[in-house]
Design an enzyme around this catalytic site. Structure first.
Site, PDB file in Angstrom:
ATOM      1  N   SER A  81     102.591  28.599  53.471  1.00  0.00           N
ATOM      2  CA  SER A  81     103.914  28.036  53.705  1.00  0.00           C
ATOM      3  C   SER A  81     104.681  28.821  54.758  1.00  0.00           C
ATOM      4  CB  SER A  81     104.724  28.038  52.401  1.00  0.00           C
ATOM      5  OG  SER A  81     104.875  29.359  51.910  1.00  0.00           O
TER       6      SER A  81
ATOM      7  N   HIS B 157      99.871  21.819  54.166  1.00  0.00           N
ATOM      8  CA  HIS B 157     100.868  22.444  53.298  1.00  0.00           C
ATOM      9  C   HIS B 157     101.333  21.461  52.240  1.00  0.00           C
ATOM     10  CE1 HIS B 157     105.088  24.290  52.646  1.00  0.00           C
ATOM     11  NE2 HIS B 157     104.212  24.835  51.827  1.00  0.00           N
TER      12      HIS B 157
ATOM     13  N   GLU C 199     102.513  18.548  54.705  1.00  0.00           N
ATOM     14  CA  GLU C 199     102.716  18.842  56.120  1.00  0.00           C
ATOM     15  C   GLU C 199     101.351  19.139  56.743  1.00  0.00           C
ATOM     16  OE1 GLU C 199     107.150  20.800  56.323  1.00  0.00           O
ATOM     17  OE2 GLU C 199     105.532  22.092  55.636  1.00  0.00           O
TER      18      GLU C 199
ATOM     19  N   ASN D 233     110.303  24.263  55.178  1.00  0.00           N
ATOM     20  CA  ASN D 233     110.758  25.640  54.976  1.00  0.00           C
ATOM     21  C   ASN D 233     111.567  26.164  56.151  1.00  0.00           C
ATOM     22  OD1 ASN D 233     109.825  26.007  52.396  1.00  0.00           O
ATOM     23  ND2 ASN D 233     107.829  26.763  53.019  1.00  0.00           N
TER      24      ASN D 233
END
Length: 313
Positions: free
Chosen positions: A148, A169, A181, A219
Site C-alpha cells: 500500500s 492493491h 488499484e 492512500n
C-alpha cells in the site's frame, strides 16, 4: 518455392507475434502471506474458480488462515445464499477445494500464472522474496505486490521480469471491499497490465488504474487527510471528537479521521508517512506528526493494542 518459404516464415512470425501479444488468462494463483490481506485475496480468487496456493512460514499460521477463510465464507453465504442453504454449502465446498496451503514458496511457483505478495511492509524483505522466486517461476508468470505504500518499480527491479511485474492493491476486508488499484510501472507491459485488470474483474472487483506514485490513489489522498486532521488537533483548533463528528456528518464519511487512524493502526500510518517523507522531504503533505510519533513510541497503536487516539475496552 522461395516465395512460399518466405510467405511461411512471415506467417509464422506474425502468428508468434500475435501469441506474444495475447493477454495471460490467470488460472493458477500463488498468494504469499497468510495474514488478513493474503487470506482475503486467496479467498476471493478461490471463490471465483481459480486454483490457489496460500503460502506462509508455518503450518500453524496457515491453519489459522484457513479457519479464517472458512468463517468468512460462512458469512458470505448467509447473505449470498440466504434462501438456498444447500447452494451455500456447495459454494463453500467448491471454494475450499480450489485452495491449498504450503510453507514452500519456491516449490509451488513452478506451476503458477500469478504470484501475489502480501507480506510485511518492508522493502528489503519483499525484494529478497521476489528475487528468490524469480529464479524458479516460469517465464510467463506475472509477479504482483499488494503493497500500500512502497514503490512497485523498486520491487520489480529485484527481478528479471520487470515487464511482467505490477501492483494489485486490494483493500481490507478483501471479500467485502470492491476496489483494486492496478499499478503499472514504466516497465510493466501492456499485456501484463491488461492481464492484471482482467484478473481483478474475474475475482469480482472493480479495478482502477494508477501509475507508480506514492500511495497510488486512495492512500495518496487518505493519509495526508488523516495527518492534516492530527495537525488540526495538535494546534488546538478543534478536538479529535469534533473533527470526527464533523467529517462523518459534514462529509458523509463512515468514520472520522481519528477513528480511521486507530482502525488502520498508528504504526502503519507512521510507516507510510515516514517512507513518503524520505522520498519527498520538502512536501508538506508528507511531514511527520510529533503526536503520532509519540503515540507509536508509547505503543498506543489503535484498536489492536486497546488504545490510540481513543481508548478501547
Amino acid at each position: 518455392m522461395a516465395f512460399a518459404t518466405r510467405h511461411f516464415v512471415r506467417a509464422a512470425s506474425s502468428a508468434a507475434a500475435t501469441a506474444a501479444a495475447k493477454k495471460l488468462i490467470v488460472k493458477h494463483v500463488t498468494v504469499i502471506g497468510g495474514g488478513l490481506m493474503g487470506a482475503g485475496i486467496a479467498q476471493v480468487a478461490a471463490a471465483s474458480g481459480h486454483t490457489v496456493v496460500l503460502v506462509d512460514q508455518s503450518d500453524e499460521i496457515l491453519k489459522k488462515s484457513t479457519k479464517g477463510i472458512e468463517e468468512s465464507l460462512k458469512r458470505v453465504t448467509k447473505k449470498k445464499f440466504a434462501d438456498k442453504p444447500e447452494a451455500g454449502a456447495e459454494f463453500i465446498e467448491k471454494t475450499l477445494k480450489n485452495l491449498t496451503t504450503s510453507t514452500d514458496a519456491v516449490a509451488v511457483v513452478h506451476s503458477t500464472d500469478l504470484v501475489i505478495e502480501a507480506i510485511v511492509e518492508n522493502q528489503e524483505i519483499k525484494n529478497e522474496l521476489f528475487k528468490r522466486l524469480d529464479k524458479f517461476a516460469p517465464e510467463h508468470t506475472i509477479f504482483a505486490s499488494n503493497t500500500s505504500s512502497l514503490q512497485i518499480t523498486q520491487l520489480a527491479n529485484s527481478t528479471t521480469r520487470q515487464d511482467r511485474f505490477g501492483g494489485l492493491h486490494f483493500f481490507n476486508p478483501v471479500p467485502v471491499m470492491k476496489l483494486v488499484e492496478v499499478i503499472k510501472t514504466p516497465m510493466t507491459s501492456q499485456k501484463t497490465f491488461e492481464s492484471l485488470v482482467d484478473f481483478s474483474k474475474a475475482v469480482g472487483k472493480s479495478p482502477v488504474s494508477c501509475k507508480d506514485t506514492p500511495g497510488f490513489i486512495v492512500n495518496r489522498l487518505l493519509v495526508p487527510y488523516m495527518l492534516e486532521a492530527v495537525r488540526l488537533f495538535e494546534r488546538g483548533d478543534a478536538s479529535k471528537e469534533d473533527i470526527d463528528v464533523a467529517m462523518k456528518l459534514g462529509a458523509g464519511y463512515p468514520m472520522g479521521p481519528f477513528e480511521l487512524l486507530d482502525y488502520v493502526g498508528l504504526d502503519t500510518s507512521k510507516y507510510i508517512i515516514d517512507g513518503w517523507h524520505s522520498l519527498e522531504p520538502n512536501n508538506p503533505l508528507f511531514a511527520p506528526s510529533p503526536l503520532l510519533n509519540k503515540l507509536v513510541q508509547e505503543k498506543k497503536l489503535g484498536k489492536k493494542t486497546g488504545e490510540g487516539f481513543y481508548k478501547y475496552k
